[in-house]
Design a protein around this motif. Structure first.
Motif, PDB file in Angstrom:
ATOM      1  N   THR A   6       0.720  -1.155   0.071  1.00 36.50           N
ATOM      2  CA  THR A   6       0.012   0.026  -0.151  1.00 36.50           C
ATOM      3  C   THR A   6       0.913   1.316  -0.084  1.00 36.50           C
ATOM      4  O   THR A   6       1.956   1.251   0.561  1.00 36.50           O
ATOM      5  CB  THR A   6      -0.777   0.286   1.202  1.00 36.50           C
ATOM      6  OG1 THR A   6      -0.115  -0.015   2.351  1.00 36.50           O
ATOM      7  CG2 THR A   6      -1.778  -1.122   1.160  1.00 36.50           C
ATOM      8  N   GLU A  55       2.016   5.317   0.311  1.00 40.28           N
ATOM      9  CA  GLU A  55       1.974   6.564   1.579  1.00 40.28           C
ATOM     10  C   GLU A  55       0.536   7.168   1.404  1.00 40.28           C
ATOM     11  O   GLU A  55       0.079   7.387   0.356  1.00 40.28           O
ATOM     12  CB  GLU A  55       2.948   7.556   1.607  1.00 40.28           C
ATOM     13  CG  GLU A  55       4.216   7.143   1.456  1.00 40.28           C
ATOM     14  CD  GLU A  55       4.672   6.897   3.123  1.00 40.28           C
ATOM     15  OE1 GLU A  55       3.771   6.961   3.867  1.00 40.28           O
ATOM     16  OE2 GLU A  55       5.701   6.459   3.482  1.00 40.28           O
ATOM     17  N   GLY A  56      -0.174   7.598   2.496  1.00 41.46           N
ATOM     18  CA  GLY A  56      -1.366   8.344   2.394  1.00 41.46           C
ATOM     19  C   GLY A  56      -2.550   7.036   2.350  1.00 41.46           C
ATOM     20  O   GLY A  56      -3.738   7.707   2.456  1.00 41.46           O
ATOM     21  N   TYR A  57      -2.293   5.956   2.213  1.00 42.87           N
ATOM     22  CA  TYR A  57      -3.379   4.898   2.164  1.00 42.87           C
ATOM     23  C   TYR A  57      -3.596   4.623   3.672  1.00 42.87           C
ATOM     24  O   TYR A  57      -2.739   4.650   4.701  1.00 42.87           O
ATOM     25  CB  TYR A  57      -2.840   3.552   1.631  1.00 42.87           C
ATOM     26  CG  TYR A  57      -3.924   2.766   0.999  1.00 42.87           C
ATOM     27  CD1 TYR A  57      -4.520   3.049  -0.194  1.00 42.87           C
ATOM     28  CD2 TYR A  57      -4.174   1.477   1.831  1.00 42.87           C
ATOM     29  CE1 TYR A  57      -5.478   2.256  -0.620  1.00 42.87           C
ATOM     30  CE2 TYR A  57      -5.190   0.502   1.261  1.00 42.87           C
ATOM     31  CZ  TYR A  57      -5.800   1.094   0.138  1.00 42.87           C
ATOM     32  OH  TYR A  57      -6.650  -0.011  -0.640  1.00 42.87           O
ATOM     33  N   PRO A  58      -5.061   4.244   3.777  1.00 46.04           N
ATOM     34  CA  PRO A  58      -5.467   4.039   5.366  1.00 46.04           C
ATOM     35  C   PRO A  58      -4.521   2.737   5.861  1.00 46.04           C
ATOM     36  O   PRO A  58      -4.393   1.777   5.380  1.00 46.04           O
ATOM     37  CB  PRO A  58      -6.968   3.236   5.131  1.00 46.04           C
ATOM     38  CG  PRO A  58      -7.319   3.945   3.904  1.00 46.04           C
ATOM     39  CD  PRO A  58      -6.198   4.209   3.180  1.00 46.04           C
ATOM     40  N   GLY A  59      -3.832   3.254   6.818  1.00 47.73           N
ATOM     41  CA  GLY A  59      -3.165   2.199   7.477  1.00 47.73           C
ATOM     42  C   GLY A  59      -1.600   2.664   7.245  1.00 47.73           C
ATOM     43  O   GLY A  59      -0.520   2.023   7.826  1.00 47.73           O
ATOM     44  N   GLY A  60      -1.375   3.431   6.130  1.00 47.58           N
ATOM     45  CA  GLY A  60      -0.057   3.897   5.894  1.00 47.58           C
ATOM     46  C   GLY A  60       0.709   2.775   4.799  1.00 47.58           C
ATOM     47  O   GLY A  60      -0.007   1.990   4.270  1.00 47.58           O
ATOM     48  N   ARG A  61       1.820   3.091   4.454  1.00 47.22           N
ATOM     49  CA  ARG A  61       2.740   2.358   3.744  1.00 47.22           C
ATOM     50  C   ARG A  61       3.120   0.962   4.259  1.00 47.22           C
ATOM     51  O   ARG A  61       3.900   0.976   5.197  1.00 47.22           O
ATOM     52  CB  ARG A  61       3.892   2.914   3.229  1.00 47.22           C
ATOM     53  CG  ARG A  61       4.744   2.431   2.243  1.00 47.22           C
ATOM     54  CD  ARG A  61       5.890   3.155   1.762  1.00 47.22           C
ATOM     55  NE  ARG A  61       6.901   2.608   0.606  1.00 47.22           N
ATOM     56  CZ  ARG A  61       7.756   1.931   1.087  1.00 47.22           C
ATOM     57  NH1 ARG A  61       8.327   1.506   2.278  1.00 47.22           N
ATOM     58  NH2 ARG A  61       8.632   1.377   0.023  1.00 47.22           N
TER      59      ARG A  61
END
Length: 249
Positions: free
Chosen positions: A142, A144-150
């Motif tokens: 995932t 950066e900025g995705y729910p839960g982060g990278r």
């Protein structure tokens, strides 16, 4: 007699029709439930058995591979394999640049972007700036900025053109490995590679994650197969271009 019979049938008609309708509904309901059960059995029992050993020989499925020691007694093991018409040192660069925020995962972007909104772009060339993968790095699933982060599996072992071992143990206590991704490259013929992907999961995996693994495993395996074929396509295309350029010069 005829009038009496007609009257009786007219009186019974609604009941008969209602009985038939209820019977038809029960048959349709039973058919739906049976179809759903059959689909569930195929998806979660048959499909993992087929795809979990896709492309791998019996020897490859049972032979020890780098990274096996991280989970000595696994609960689940899948080994997939593909033959690539390019030597291991030309396949390796495609592996080390993987990551949704780097070269992608070479799988189905309609799933990654259309369903999961990951913003993946699968690379069709080797990027020198992404060739410095080392132990401790993350191959992101995932951005950066995705729910839960990278987040994504962490590199724990690697040897250039030979193997790349990733620790996939979300929610596990520090120092405990409950899941692995093991990419192993073996020479095949004069200029070929057998690329193996072994996934293992073991004790200590959180219950919620075990349920998710069970539900999503068929999808994982379909995506893993697509990834191996994506690597094959790119490595073979790159090798062909090299040979063409060499022949032209």
């Amino acid at each position: 007699m005829g009038n009496a019979l007609s009257g009786f049938l007219a009186f019974m008609g609604p009941s008969v029709r209602g009985h038939r309708a209820q019977t038809g509904f029960r048959w349709r309901k039973s058919g739906f439930l049976g179809g759903a059960a059959a689909a569930g059995i195929f998806t979660h029992a048959v499909l993992p058995r087929v795809l979990g050993a896709w492309g791998a020989t019996k020897l490859e499925r049972t032979m020890p591979l780098p990274g096996d020691g991280l989970i000595p007694d696994p609960d689940e093991v899948q080994t997939m394999a593909v033959t690539i018409s390019a030597p291991p040192d030309e396949v390796w660069p495609w592996l080390v640049q993987m990551g949704v925020d780097r070269a992608g995962l070479y799988s189905y972007t309609w799933v990654e972007n259309g369903l999961l909104h990951l913003g993946v772009t699968n690379a069709d060339r080797i990027h020198p700036e992404w060739q410095d993968l080392k132990v401790g790095d993350i191959i992101a699933f995932t951005p950066e900025g995705y729910p839960g982060g990278r987040i994504g599996p962490r590199v724990v072992e690697l040897e250039s053109a030979r193997y790349l071992v990733l620790d996939s143990s979300p929610g596990a206590p520090p120092g405990t490995v409950t899941g692995t991704w093991q990419f192993v490259l073996h020479g095949s013929g004069a200029r070929g590679t057998r690329l193996l992907l072994r996934t293992r999961s073991g004790p200590g995996r959180p219950p919620a994650l075990r349920v998710m693994d069970f539900l999503l495993r068929p999808g994982y395996l379909v995506m893993d197969r697509a990834m191996l074929l994506g690597i094959k396509k790119r490595a073979e295309g790159d090798a062909h271009n090299r040979e063409t350029s060499s022949g032209a010069s």
